[in-house]
Design a protein around this motif. Structure first.
Motif, PDB file in Angstrom:
ATOM      1  N   GLU A  18      -3.681  -1.765 -11.843  1.00 12.88           N
ATOM      2  CA  GLU A  18      -2.790  -2.455 -12.772  1.00 12.88           C
ATOM      3  C   GLU A  18      -2.571  -1.582 -14.002  1.00 12.88           C
ATOM      4  OE1 GLU A  18      -2.440  -6.573 -15.395  1.00 12.88           O
ATOM      5  OE2 GLU A  18      -4.111  -6.285 -13.998  1.00 12.88           O
ATOM      6  N   PRO A  19      -1.322  -1.209 -14.291  1.00  8.21           N
ATOM      7  CA  PRO A  19      -1.060  -0.375 -15.473  1.00  8.21           C
ATOM      8  C   PRO A  19      -1.179  -1.185 -16.758  1.00  8.21           C
ATOM      9  CG  PRO A  19       1.000  -0.955 -14.396  1.00  8.21           C
ATOM     10  CD  PRO A  19      -0.093  -1.498 -13.528  1.00  8.21           C
ATOM     11  N   THR A  20      -1.754  -0.587 -17.783  1.00 10.13           N
ATOM     12  CA  THR A  20      -1.864  -1.235 -19.082  1.00 10.13           C
ATOM     13  C   THR A  20      -0.731  -0.762 -19.987  1.00 10.13           C
ATOM     14  OG1 THR A  20      -3.212   0.481 -20.129  1.00 10.13           O
ATOM     15  CG2 THR A  20      -4.377  -1.189 -18.787  1.00 10.13           C
ATOM     16  N   ALA A  21      -0.732  -1.226 -21.231  1.00  9.93           N
ATOM     17  CA  ALA A  21       0.289  -0.824 -22.193  1.00  9.93           C
ATOM     18  C   ALA A  21       0.238   0.669 -22.490  1.00  9.93           C
ATOM     19  CB  ALA A  21       0.128  -1.620 -23.487  1.00  9.93           C
ATOM     20  N   SER A  29       9.906  -0.806 -22.257  1.00 14.71           N
ATOM     21  CA  SER A  29       8.522  -1.279 -22.294  1.00 14.71           C
ATOM     22  C   SER A  29       8.073  -1.868 -20.966  1.00 14.71           C
ATOM     23  CB  SER A  29       8.348  -2.326 -23.398  1.00 14.71           C
ATOM     24  OG  SER A  29       9.163  -3.472 -23.132  1.00 14.71           O
ATOM     25  N   ARG A  30       9.027  -2.168 -20.060  1.00 14.49           N
ATOM     26  CA  ARG A  30       8.682  -2.707 -18.743  1.00 14.49           C
ATOM     27  C   ARG A  30       8.408  -1.610 -17.726  1.00 14.49           C
ATOM     28  NH1 ARG A  30      14.124  -5.937 -18.095  1.00 14.49           N
ATOM     29  NH2 ARG A  30      14.749  -3.853 -18.839  1.00 14.49           N
ATOM     30  N   ALA A  31       8.624  -0.348 -18.120  1.00 13.70           N
ATOM     31  CA  ALA A  31       8.457   0.778 -17.208  1.00 13.70           C
ATOM     32  C   ALA A  31       7.324   1.686 -17.683  1.00 13.70           C
ATOM     33  CB  ALA A  31       9.758   1.570 -17.100  1.00 13.70           C
ATOM     34  N   GLN A  32       6.903   2.612 -16.802  1.00 10.74           N
ATOM     35  CA  GLN A  32       5.831   3.540 -17.119  1.00 10.74           C
ATOM     36  C   GLN A  32       6.379   4.930 -17.445  1.00 10.74           C
ATOM     37  OE1 GLN A  32       2.264   3.461 -14.530  1.00 10.74           O
ATOM     38  NE2 GLN A  32       3.305   1.882 -13.324  1.00 10.74           N
ATOM     39  N   PRO A  67       8.133   0.600 -12.506  1.00  5.31           N
ATOM     40  CA  PRO A  67       7.813  -0.676 -13.167  1.00  5.31           C
ATOM     41  C   PRO A  67       6.351  -0.723 -13.605  1.00  5.31           C
ATOM     42  CG  PRO A  67       8.978  -1.038 -11.099  1.00  5.31           C
ATOM     43  CD  PRO A  67       8.589   0.401 -11.121  1.00  5.31           C
ATOM     44  N   ARG A  68       6.108  -1.391 -14.720  1.00  4.71           N
ATOM     45  CA  ARG A  68       4.731  -1.573 -15.207  1.00  4.71           C
ATOM     46  C   ARG A  68       4.137  -2.805 -14.532  1.00  4.71           C
ATOM     47  NH1 ARG A  68       2.439  -2.765 -20.306  1.00  4.71           N
ATOM     48  NH2 ARG A  68       4.446  -3.094 -21.304  1.00  4.71           N
ATOM     49  N   LEU A  69       3.926  -2.649 -13.202  1.00  2.00           N
ATOM     50  CA  LEU A  69       3.403  -3.711 -12.348  1.00  2.00           C
ATOM     51  C   LEU A  69       2.285  -3.129 -11.487  1.00  2.00           C
ATOM     52  CD1 LEU A  69       6.796  -5.238 -11.111  1.00  2.00           C
ATOM     53  CD2 LEU A  69       5.240  -6.242 -12.803  1.00  2.00           C
ATOM     54  N   ALA A  89       0.441  11.455  -1.736  1.00  6.77           N
ATOM     55  CA  ALA A  89       0.078  10.140  -2.259  1.00  6.77           C
ATOM     56  C   ALA A  89       1.347   9.431  -2.691  1.00  6.77           C
ATOM     57  CB  ALA A  89      -0.889  10.269  -3.435  1.00  6.77           C
ATOM     58  N   ASP A  90       1.482   8.171  -2.294  1.00  7.40           N
ATOM     59  CA  ASP A  90       2.641   7.359  -2.658  1.00  7.40           C
ATOM     60  C   ASP A  90       2.192   6.196  -3.524  1.00  7.40           C
ATOM     61  OD1 ASP A  90       4.565   8.816  -1.082  1.00  7.40           O
ATOM     62  OD2 ASP A  90       3.659   7.890   0.685  1.00  7.40           O
ATOM     63  N   MET A  91       2.916   5.968  -4.623  1.00 10.40           N
ATOM     64  CA  MET A  91       2.685   4.805  -5.474  1.00 10.40           C
ATOM     65  C   MET A  91       3.693   3.731  -5.079  1.00 10.40           C
ATOM     66  SD  MET A  91       2.740   4.459  -9.652  1.00 10.40           S
ATOM     67  CE  MET A  91       1.054   5.055  -9.883  1.00 10.40           C
ATOM     68  N   VAL A  92       3.191   2.665  -4.456  1.00  4.28           N
ATOM     69  CA  VAL A  92       4.047   1.608  -3.932  1.00  4.28           C
ATOM     70  C   VAL A  92       3.955   0.407  -4.870  1.00  4.28           C
ATOM     71  CG1 VAL A  92       4.533   0.108  -1.976  1.00  4.28           C
ATOM     72  CG2 VAL A  92       3.665   2.436  -1.591  1.00  4.28           C
TER      73      VAL A  92
END
Length: 260
Positions: A18-21, A29-32, A67-69, A89-92
């Motif tokens: 889980e990504p933090t702030a 702010s909703r994205a990384q 997305p920051r999800l 490596a894939d970030m899904v």
């Protein structure tokens, strides 16, 4: 960041984070920001590769805004080997691959009979009290890193030389590695050395490649960044990476350059 996030990512299980702030993009702010995902994929690959192999190069492709999800990291061995080893490596996120990385690990061996002369970086400047990225106290990624400029600055255009110190772990409960320190900041090279005003021009790197000569050591990573533009709307950012012991490697980012 005494009152900020404890890490860039919180592990939810063995494969999900889980990504933090602290991962927050400067534009949404909703994205990384691209740095923390690059470091996370590199870190997960590093943990999976066997002993005696060291990260030599990682290429990270940003397939869409990130997305920051919660994100699941999936690994695939593309080329197993005892001398060279290639892993993907894939970030899904929400069923879609947002970031993919390919990393070459190379076997370490005896010291060669000819050694390269160390290239010393400039001395670490004293703190100025103005170490937040772009002076924004509300931006998690900017606060998660200390920035000390030797040349340039957040509002200056052109070449930048800056020492960086990551303040928090990449993954909560895990020690921050030298490779992760370098990858967390590597994708900032184009923003640090932008040659056009960022409030008027987009400068988007769809991919980033970092090549490491050796294992980074110490808390501080130095970046010597520069950006060049072509006459048909592309650009190239390159950055030399160093630590206190000398040259570490380099970063390269092709750019899409457009007026906003």
């Amino acid at each position: 960041m005494e009152t900020g996030p404890e890490a860039f990512y919180l592990p939810l299980d063995d494969h999900t984070y889980e990504p933090t702030a602290a991962t927050e993009s400067p534009w949404d702010s909703r994205a990384q920001h691209g740095g923390p995902p690059s470091a996370l994929l590199g870190h997960v690959i590093d943990q999976a590769v066997g002993p005696g192999l060291r990260l030599g190069r990682i290429s990270v492709d940003f397939l869409a805004p990130i997305p920051r999800l919660p994100a699941r990291v999936e690994l695939t061995t593309l080329r197993p080997g005892r001398q060279v080893h290639l892993t993907q490596a894939d970030m899904v996120i929400d069923g879609r691959t947002a970031v993919t990385a390919r990393a070459w690990h190379i076997a370490t061996g005896p010291t060669p009979p000819v050694r390269s002369e160390p290239v010393a970086p400039p001395p670490l400047p004293a703190p100025t009290g103005e170490d937040l990225f772009a002076g924004r106290e509300d931006w998690g990624y900017g606060q998660a890193i200390e920035w000390r400029f030797v040349e340039g600055g957040f509002t200056d255009l052109g070449r930048a030389r800056v020492w960086t110190r990551v303040r928090i772990p990449l993954v909560a409960g895990e020690k921050l590695t030298g490779a992760a320190r370098a990858l967390i900041v590597a994708d900032s090279a184009n923003g640090l050395s932008a040659v056009l005003p960022m409030d008027e021009w987009l400068s988007i790197p769809p991919t980033m490649t970092t090549t490491l000569l050796r294992h980074p050591e110490g808390d501080w990573t130095h970046m010597d960044c520069g950006t060049e533009l072509s006459d048909d709307g592309l650009g190239l950012t390159r950055a030399a990476l160093s630590d206190a012991g000398g040259r570490l490697g380099e970063v390269a980012q092709p750019l899409l350059v457009r007026r906003r």
